[in-house]
Design a protein around this motif. Structure first.
Motif, short mmCIF file in Angstrom:
data_model
loop_
_atom_site.label_atom_id
_atom_site.label_comp_id
_atom_site.label_asym_id
_atom_site.label_seq_id
_atom_site.Cartn_x
_atom_site.Cartn_y
_atom_site.Cartn_z
N UNK A 1 30.82 50.53 45.05
CA UNK A 1 31.38 50.49 46.26
C UNK A 1 30.18 50.75 47.30
N UNK A 2 29.16 51.25 47.55
CA UNK A 2 27.68 51.25 48.25
C UNK A 2 26.45 49.66 48.03
N UNK A 3 26.78 49.28 46.62
CA UNK A 3 26.03 48.41 46.45
C UNK A 3 26.46 47.22 46.77
N UNK A 4 27.67 47.29 46.48
CA UNK A 4 28.39 45.36 47.44
C UNK A 4 27.59 45.81 49.12
N UNK A 5 28.23 46.85 49.67
CA UNK A 5 28.15 46.54 50.81
C UNK A 5 26.29 46.41 51.54
N UNK A 6 25.54 46.77 50.30
CA UNK A 6 23.76 46.19 50.70
C UNK A 6 23.85 45.10 50.12
N UNK A 7 24.47 44.68 49.38
CA UNK A 7 25.21 43.19 49.02
C UNK A 7 25.26 42.28 50.27
#
Length: 226
Positions: free
Chosen positions: A67-73
């Motif tokens: 989820x946190x990587x999706x936010x970065x994306x």
């Protein structure tokens, strides 16, 4: 209320409540550091994954990392807006967006290695994200990652992701309006007038959850004033 009435209400609420919120978020003191803050959150979550015990705790931490990587994306595709140094009609914009798609693809490739060799993958993912944040702070919006790290990387289609997410949210809203129809609430035998609004709300949330998932429903509910 009919479907048309719900549509009108949502349109009015969007114009009255959401625009000032978006404006305040865009020009807040922390707005320029949204990408950096997202990277820090992802790196911290990665450290928690490394420290998490095997089993359910580690599985939960891995979901949080995803989820946190999706936010970065998501913030990568808004890096031109976050930086505030690129006009909307600038010829530089296309290059920055194209580079953001490659960087997002590189992050996905690093994240996918979590299911191949987790320990080295955590280190490489954190290193990659920290390089992105550092270059962003230095104003290198079209060079967030060096070219050698982008060789053979498949770029992420921002347009496809945006349409997919918009379709899911629209489905949730339509399901909520259909599930919250007063005609259905009135058809319940023996339900008092004081209970019907709660029954309507419950039916709306249940229908939207079944169609689009609880995560998207909570994002929609956050749009309404408390």
């Amino acid at each position: 209320m009919s479907v048309l009435d719900w549509t009108v209400v949502l349109a009015i609420m969007s114009g009255v409540f959401l625009w000032p919120v978006f404006w305040a978020m865009r020009w807040s003191s922390t707005a320029r550091y949204r990408l950096v803050l997202g990277v820090i959150d992802a790196v911290v979550v990665g450290a928690k994954v490394r420290a998490a015990p095997r089993g359910r705790g580690r599985s939960r931490a891995l979901r949080h990392l995803d989820q946190s990587c999706r936010q970065v994306e998501k913030r990568l595709f808004k890096v031109h807006s976050i930086a505030g140094s690129v006009p909307r009609r600038s010829s530089r914009l296309r290059l920055i967006k194209r580079h953001a798609a490659l960087v997002a693809g590189a992050q996905r490739a690093a994240l996918h290695q979590m299911d191949v060799d987790p320990e080295p993958a955590l280190t490489e993912l954190a290193r990659l994200q920290l390089v992105i944040a550092e270059n962003h702070l230095y104003g290198r919006q079209a060079a967030l990652l060096p070219a050698e790290l982008l060789q053979g990387v498949r770029p992420v289609s921002h347009l496809r992701n945006t349409w997919r997410e918009s379709a899911h949210v629209a489905m949730a809203i339509l399901a909520a309006m259909a599930g919250g129809s007063r005609r259905r609430a009135r058809s319940a035998v023996g339900v008092g007038e004081g209970v019907r609004p709660w029954l309507t709300l419950g039916a709306a949330v249940l229908a939207a959850t079944l169609v689009a998932g609880w995560g998207r429903v909570t994002r929609i509910l956050e749009l309404f004033p408390a």
